[in-house]
Design a protein around this motif. Sequence first.
Motif, PDB file in Angstrom:
ATOM      1  N   UNK A   1      12.212  75.015 -51.094  1.00  0.00           N
ATOM      2  CA  UNK A   1      12.977  75.379 -52.291  1.00  0.00           C
ATOM      3  C   UNK A   1      12.948  76.889 -52.519  1.00  0.00           C
ATOM      4  N   UNK A   2      11.790  77.518 -52.286  1.00  0.00           N
ATOM      5  CA  UNK A   2      11.688  78.974 -52.455  1.00  0.00           C
ATOM      6  C   UNK A   2      12.565  79.711 -51.450  1.00  0.00           C
TER       7      UNK A   2
ATOM      8  N   UNK B   1      19.945  82.140 -51.848  1.00  0.00           N
ATOM      9  CA  UNK B   1      20.968  82.180 -52.894  1.00  0.00           C
ATOM     10  C   UNK B   1      20.943  83.509 -53.643  1.00  0.00           C
ATOM     11  N   UNK B   2      19.738  84.010 -53.928  1.00  0.00           N
ATOM     12  CA  UNK B   2      19.633  85.305 -54.605  1.00  0.00           C
ATOM     13  C   UNK B   2      20.197  86.420 -53.727  1.00  0.00           C
ATOM     14  N   UNK B   3      19.943  86.334 -52.426  1.00  0.00           N
ATOM     15  CA  UNK B   3      20.481  87.331 -51.504  1.00  0.00           C
ATOM     16  C   UNK B   3      22.004  87.276 -51.479  1.00  0.00           C
TER      17      UNK B   3
ATOM     18  N   UNK C   1      24.680  90.172 -52.647  1.00  0.00           N
ATOM     19  CA  UNK C   1      25.729  90.652 -51.754  1.00  0.00           C
ATOM     20  C   UNK C   1      27.094  90.568 -52.421  1.00  0.00           C
ATOM     21  N   UNK C   2      27.358  89.447 -53.138  1.00  0.00           N
ATOM     22  CA  UNK C   2      28.634  89.301 -53.838  1.00  0.00           C
ATOM     23  C   UNK C   2      28.765  90.341 -54.946  1.00  0.00           C
ATOM     24  N   UNK C   3      27.674  90.573 -55.677  1.00  0.00           N
ATOM     25  CA  UNK C   3      27.708  91.588 -56.728  1.00  0.00           C
ATOM     26  C   UNK C   3      27.970  92.971 -56.140  1.00  0.00           C
TER      27      UNK C   3
END
Length: 212
Positions: free
Chosen positions: A50-51, A57-59, A63-65
């Motif tokens: 899960x981590x 997902x955070x990465x 990247x999208x931001x």
Amino acid sequence: MALFQLILILILSSCMAQDEDIMTPVVNIYSEIKEIKASINRLTMDLNTANNELAEQNSLIEELQKQIKESPKVAFTASMSATESTNRGPFSTETKLIFDKVLTNIANAYDPVTVFTAPVKGVYYFRYSGSAFSSHDMGLSVFKGTTQFVSSYKYNSGERNDQMASGAVMELEVGEEVHMRLWIRSWIFVGQHYNYSTYTGYLLYPLDSTSV
């Protein structure tokens, strides 16, 4: 005396048997501990998985931001200026309309004297509106370079003043131009204080050189 000794032995034997029953565990403690350790190991593996997924997902979000922040911003809206309420046209030839009253011009890609020029390759949206008197025809076209892309026409209804609007999505290369033209023998109203007739465009999203 022998009988008393026999009874005493029987009593002691019974007590010892009860003590053995008390000390004997109902369950196998070692097996239980082993199962608990296995459960902890499984939970640890699930938590690690899960981590890792959360880190991915955070990465992706970062990247999208970053892409959104670095993506070029292009947008404009313009109208036509006039010292008094009047009209453009009619003309004997199809005529480029000059929307010289700039209301918004992000990235300065719109030249109010000439045309809009695409600063980056991408997909753009253009929209226009026109107002005309009821007694006049009005024909408007959006041109991509020298090619007519979309058009609108309003026949003189003779009943009321009319408003029309339309739009189009275009894929443009860097340097391609987009402008508007007024049809032959047609009119467009220009208000002194109100922006009835407008021309708008903005970048939906950029395309890289390998996009199809």
